[in-house]
Design a protein around this motif. Structure first.
Motif, PDB file in Angstrom:
ATOM      1  N   LEU A 152     -59.051 104.306 -65.078  1.00  0.00           N
ATOM      2  CA  LEU A 152     -59.628 105.646 -64.972  1.00  0.00           C
ATOM      3  C   LEU A 152     -58.707 106.705 -65.581  1.00  0.00           C
ATOM      4  CD1 LEU A 152     -61.089 105.418 -61.354  1.00  0.00           C
ATOM      5  CD2 LEU A 152     -62.393 105.642 -63.466  1.00  0.00           C
ATOM      6  N   THR A 153     -57.408 106.542 -65.403  1.00  0.00           N
ATOM      7  CA  THR A 153     -56.454 107.509 -65.955  1.00  0.00           C
ATOM      8  C   THR A 153     -56.417 107.449 -67.474  1.00  0.00           C
ATOM      9  OG1 THR A 153     -55.083 107.305 -63.960  1.00  0.00           O
ATOM     10  CG2 THR A 153     -54.066 108.327 -65.887  1.00  0.00           C
ATOM     11  N   VAL A 154     -56.373 106.230 -68.031  1.00  0.00           N
ATOM     12  CA  VAL A 154     -56.365 106.072 -69.489  1.00  0.00           C
ATOM     13  C   VAL A 154     -57.639 106.653 -70.097  1.00  0.00           C
ATOM     14  CG1 VAL A 154     -56.431 104.395 -71.380  1.00  0.00           C
ATOM     15  CG2 VAL A 154     -54.824 104.083 -69.515  1.00  0.00           C
ATOM     16  N   ARG A 155     -58.762 106.392 -69.457  1.00  0.00           N
ATOM     17  CA  ARG A 155     -60.040 106.934 -69.945  1.00  0.00           C
ATOM     18  C   ARG A 155     -60.048 108.457 -69.852  1.00  0.00           C
ATOM     19  NH1 ARG A 155     -63.566 106.313 -73.724  1.00  0.00           N
ATOM     20  NH2 ARG A 155     -65.676 106.951 -73.189  1.00  0.00           N
ATOM     21  N   GLY A 156     -59.511 108.989 -68.745  1.00  0.00           N
ATOM     22  CA  GLY A 156     -59.433 110.432 -68.591  1.00  0.00           C
ATOM     23  C   GLY A 156     -58.554 111.085 -69.640  1.00  0.00           C
ATOM     24  N   LEU A 157     -57.436 110.433 -69.969  1.00  0.00           N
ATOM     25  CA  LEU A 157     -56.552 110.936 -71.016  1.00  0.00           C
ATOM     26  C   LEU A 157     -57.241 110.905 -72.378  1.00  0.00           C
ATOM     27  CD1 LEU A 157     -53.235 109.188 -69.905  1.00  0.00           C
ATOM     28  CD2 LEU A 157     -53.597 111.667 -69.973  1.00  0.00           C
ATOM     29  N   ALA A 158     -57.977 109.824 -72.637  1.00  0.00           N
ATOM     30  CA  ALA A 158     -58.673 109.675 -73.927  1.00  0.00           C
ATOM     31  C   ALA A 158     -59.773 110.722 -74.091  1.00  0.00           C
ATOM     32  CB  ALA A 158     -59.259 108.271 -74.048  1.00  0.00           C
ATOM     33  N   MET A 159     -60.467 111.046 -72.999  1.00  0.00           N
ATOM     34  CA  MET A 159     -61.584 111.994 -73.058  1.00  0.00           C
ATOM     35  C   MET A 159     -61.128 113.438 -72.887  1.00  0.00           C
ATOM     36  SD  MET A 159     -64.153 110.109 -73.682  1.00  0.00           S
ATOM     37  CE  MET A 159     -65.486 111.278 -73.433  1.00  0.00           C
ATOM     38  N   GLY A 160     -59.845 113.641 -72.579  1.00  0.00           N
ATOM     39  CA  GLY A 160     -59.344 114.988 -72.386  1.00  0.00           C
ATOM     40  C   GLY A 160     -59.545 115.543 -70.997  1.00  0.00           C
ATOM     41  N   HIS A 161     -60.042 114.708 -70.070  1.00  0.00           N
ATOM     42  CA  HIS A 161     -60.245 115.168 -68.694  1.00  0.00           C
ATOM     43  C   HIS A 161     -58.929 115.216 -67.926  1.00  0.00           C
ATOM     44  CE1 HIS A 161     -64.438 113.211 -69.291  1.00  0.00           C
ATOM     45  NE2 HIS A 161     -64.394 114.434 -69.785  1.00  0.00           N
ATOM     46  N   VAL A 162     -57.947 114.449 -68.389  1.00  0.00           N
ATOM     47  CA  VAL A 162     -56.619 114.428 -67.770  1.00  0.00           C
ATOM     48  C   VAL A 162     -55.604 114.849 -68.824  1.00  0.00           C
ATOM     49  CG1 VAL A 162     -54.863 113.010 -66.637  1.00  0.00           C
ATOM     50  CG2 VAL A 162     -57.285 112.554 -66.214  1.00  0.00           C
ATOM     51  N   GLU A 163     -54.771 115.813 -68.513  1.00  0.00           N
ATOM     52  CA  GLU A 163     -53.731 116.274 -69.437  1.00  0.00           C
ATOM     53  C   GLU A 163     -52.375 115.806 -68.932  1.00  0.00           C
ATOM     54  OE1 GLU A 163     -53.886 120.393 -70.429  1.00  0.00           O
ATOM     55  OE2 GLU A 163     -56.067 120.474 -70.221  1.00  0.00           O
ATOM     56  N   ALA A 164     -51.582 115.234 -69.848  1.00  0.00           N
ATOM     57  CA  ALA A 164     -50.279 114.674 -69.468  1.00  0.00           C
ATOM     58  C   ALA A 164     -49.368 115.728 -68.848  1.00  0.00           C
ATOM     59  CB  ALA A 164     -49.603 114.048 -70.686  1.00  0.00           C
ATOM     60  N   GLY A 165     -49.496 116.988 -69.304  1.00  0.00           N
ATOM     61  CA  GLY A 165     -48.633 118.044 -68.781  1.00  0.00           C
ATOM     62  C   GLY A 165     -49.118 118.654 -67.475  1.00  0.00           C
ATOM     63  N   LYS A 166     -50.368 118.393 -67.119  1.00  0.00           N
ATOM     64  CA  LYS A 166     -50.945 118.960 -65.889  1.00  0.00           C
ATOM     65  C   LYS A 166     -51.592 117.833 -65.087  1.00  0.00           C
ATOM     66  CE  LYS A 166     -52.003 123.235 -68.368  1.00  0.00           C
ATOM     67  NZ  LYS A 166     -53.069 124.162 -68.816  1.00  0.00           N
ATOM     68  N   SER A 167     -50.757 116.920 -64.626  1.00  0.00           N
ATOM     69  CA  SER A 167     -51.281 115.665 -64.077  1.00  0.00           C
ATOM     70  C   SER A 167     -51.126 115.510 -62.569  1.00  0.00           C
ATOM     71  CB  SER A 167     -50.590 114.490 -64.768  1.00  0.00           C
ATOM     72  OG  SER A 167     -49.186 114.655 -64.701  1.00  0.00           O
ATOM     73  N   MET A 168     -50.499 116.472 -61.892  1.00  0.00           N
ATOM     74  CA  MET A 168     -50.241 116.309 -60.465  1.00  0.00           C
ATOM     75  C   MET A 168     -51.527 116.163 -59.651  1.00  0.00           C
ATOM     76  SD  MET A 168     -47.120 115.909 -60.022  1.00  0.00           S
ATOM     77  CE  MET A 168     -47.277 115.828 -58.236  1.00  0.00           C
ATOM     78  N   LYS A 169     -52.564 116.886 -60.057  1.00  0.00           N
ATOM     79  CA  LYS A 169     -53.842 116.801 -59.354  1.00  0.00           C
ATOM     80  C   LYS A 169     -54.403 115.375 -59.431  1.00  0.00           C
ATOM     81  CE  LYS A 169     -58.524 118.718 -59.232  1.00  0.00           C
ATOM     82  NZ  LYS A 169     -59.486 119.666 -59.871  1.00  0.00           N
ATOM     83  N   THR A 170     -54.333 114.781 -60.622  1.00  0.00           N
ATOM     84  CA  THR A 170     -54.828 113.416 -60.818  1.00  0.00           C
ATOM     85  C   THR A 170     -54.014 112.416 -59.996  1.00  0.00           C
ATOM     86  OG1 THR A 170     -55.524 113.976 -63.059  1.00  0.00           O
ATOM     87  CG2 THR A 170     -55.325 111.632 -62.535  1.00  0.00           C
ATOM     88  N   ILE A 171     -52.688 112.571 -60.024  1.00  0.00           N
ATOM     89  CA  ILE A 171     -51.817 111.659 -59.269  1.00  0.00           C
ATOM     90  C   ILE A 171     -52.100 111.766 -57.774  1.00  0.00           C
ATOM     91  CG2 ILE A 171     -49.415 111.141 -58.654  1.00  0.00           C
ATOM     92  CD1 ILE A 171     -48.641 112.180 -61.473  1.00  0.00           C
TER      93      ILE A 171
END
Length: 457
Positions: free
Chosen positions: A344-363
């Motif tokens: 889910l994280t890799v897919r979110g990163l690929a689609m732009g739903h998850v940003e590497a610099g703003k990831s605390m919410k996802t974690i």
């Protein structure tokens, strides 16, 4: 193609028409078949019949079929034609498809084909071949029409009548200034309904979405799908319009990127699957070994590390042999949760739903999910362990270990792809083998540490 049975029916019928030399009937039959289907049929025909079928095709249909062929069949068909036939077909082909095919041919063959093109087309093709194939420049086409912003609608329509037949698409026409810089976009509908004396710049939309010529194709695909575009202009670093990318090419990119990520998740490479399709035994075996071995070595060393950690808890195992019964359950559940979070994280990163610099919410979100499913599963396994072994302390150890392990798995499965992305590494390589190996080590450590503390203290 629809399905294998229909494909075989078409193949048999076409071969029968070729064998009986019913040229007129074959021509009529092929004009009702999609170019992609004809390309697939061509690859299945014996060499002599390929040429006979291709020679029956009308020029425009033949060019569309060439666009759909793989590089080997394309080269084979082209070599059977006269110089005049080659030139006419190459002139009708789509530039971006031709570049894709030429990129897979030898330097000598590529040079030979480029020499058949007229000067302008040859220069365009040479320019497109310069760019990396996975960039906007590598997938764009220069077969497009642009308008000067300072001309009238009447002159614009006349210009389109003269130049649009060779363009990839004219649903949207891009507008440039006198220096060739992208200035706006205008739809064909707006051109038709506007007064002939109106200037293009008066009705064009200046808020045009574009991509840079060096942008990665995956980023281009995100922009096109986000804004539901039929095509997107490509500009250089100075803002000059250099080409366009149409939606059909974006669909190819999306499929290519998704396929690449799936293979990475499995710890292998796409070349392995390509050799399976070609049915080459020894190259296939060699390629598969090279593709799979690195990840298997990682897993092997991970297993050795797990065994080393396990050996340090020999006293715990001797005292409570029953703890070994639950090891596969704990590591398996942790691996599943970690892989789910990672996917889910890799897919979110690929689609732009998850940003590497703003990831605390996802974690935090994935940790919360891990905690919820971990608590529920831990209660279940605690009850099972108690009734099975008749030991409440053992049941509590297994249950607590399960909860902690699943929270840890969700956290690792989320953090690893984000860290990879932040450091410029493809997060898809945080694949199932990598995540599972890491979680086996952490799972065993957590389980036996808690066992030692709670059962032997």
């Amino acid at each position: 193609m629809e399905d294998k049975e229909i494909f075989m029916e078409k193949l048999v019928e076409i071969e029968a028409l070729i064998d009986s030399e019913k040229i007129v009937e074959l021509n009529e039959y092929l004009t009702e078949v999609h170019p992609l289907d004809i390309a697939e049929i061509l690859t299945e025909l014996p060499e002599g019949k390929k040429q006979k079928l291709f020679q029956v095709l009308p020029w425009e249909l033949a060019a569309k079929v060439l666009d759909e062929l793989d590089s080997d069949t394309f080269s084979e068909i082209l070599s059977s034609l006269s110089q005049g036939q080659k030139k006419r077909l190459l002139d009708l082909m789509s530039q971006d498809d031709m570049v894709d095919l030429l990129g897979e041919l030898s330097e000598e063959k590529r040079h030979e084909i480029i020499n058949l093109l007229d000067i302008d087309d040859a220069e365009d093709i040479k320019e497109l071949l310069i760019y990396e194939e996975d960039t906007a420049g590598g997938i764009m086409t220069t077969d497009f029409v642009s308008l000067r912003k300072d001309i009238s609608i009447y002159n614009a329509i006349e210009y389109l009548r003269e130049n649009a037949p060779d363009a990839e698409t004219i649903y949207y026409v891009y507008v440039v200034d006198k220096n060739g810089k992208l200035a706006g976009v205008i739809s064909l509908r707006e051109l038709i309904v506007s007064k002939p004396t109106t200037l293009v710049e008066d009705i064009m939309n200046e808020n045009v979405i574009s991509v840079n010529i060096n942008d990665d194709q995956e980023e281009v695909a995100k922009v096109v799908t986000k804004y539901d575009l039929l095509a997107i202009p490509v500009t250089d670093t100075n803002g000059r319009l250099r080409g366009i990318i149409t939606f059909d090419d974006i669909m190819d990119v999306i499929e290519e990127e998704a396929t690449e990520d799936i293979y990475k998740f499995a710890g292998t490479m796409e070349t392995e699957a390509e050799l399976y399709e070609e049915d080459k035994f020894f190259p296939r075996v060699l390629s598969s070994v090279k593709a799979r071995l690195p990840w298997l070595i990682v897993t092997l060393f991970g297993g050795v590390m797990s065994a080393t950690i396990l050996s340090r808890y020999e006293t715990t195992l001797n005292s409570y042999a029953a703890v070994a019964f639950f090891m596969p359950l704990l590591t398996g559940m942790g691996g599943n949760v970690g892989t789910q979070s990672s996917t889910l994280t890799v897919r979110g990163l690929a689609m732009g739903h998850v940003e590497a610099g703003k990831s605390m919410k996802t974690i935090f979100q994935e940790m919360s999910i891990g905690a919820c499913v971990g608590i529920i599963c831990s209660i279940v396994v605690c009850i099972v362990a108690f009734f099975w072994m008749g030991n409440i302390k053992l049941g509590m150890v297994v249950g607590i270990s399960m909860a902690v392990n699943m929270i840890t798995a969700a956290t690792i499965g989320t953090i690893v792809p984000i860290v990879f992305k932040k450091f410029g590494v493809d997060p898809a390589v945080a694949s199932a083998p990598f995540i599972s190996t890491a979680l086996d080590i952490t799972g065993i450590t957590i389980y036996f540490t808690l066992t030692t503390i709670l059962l032997l203290s």
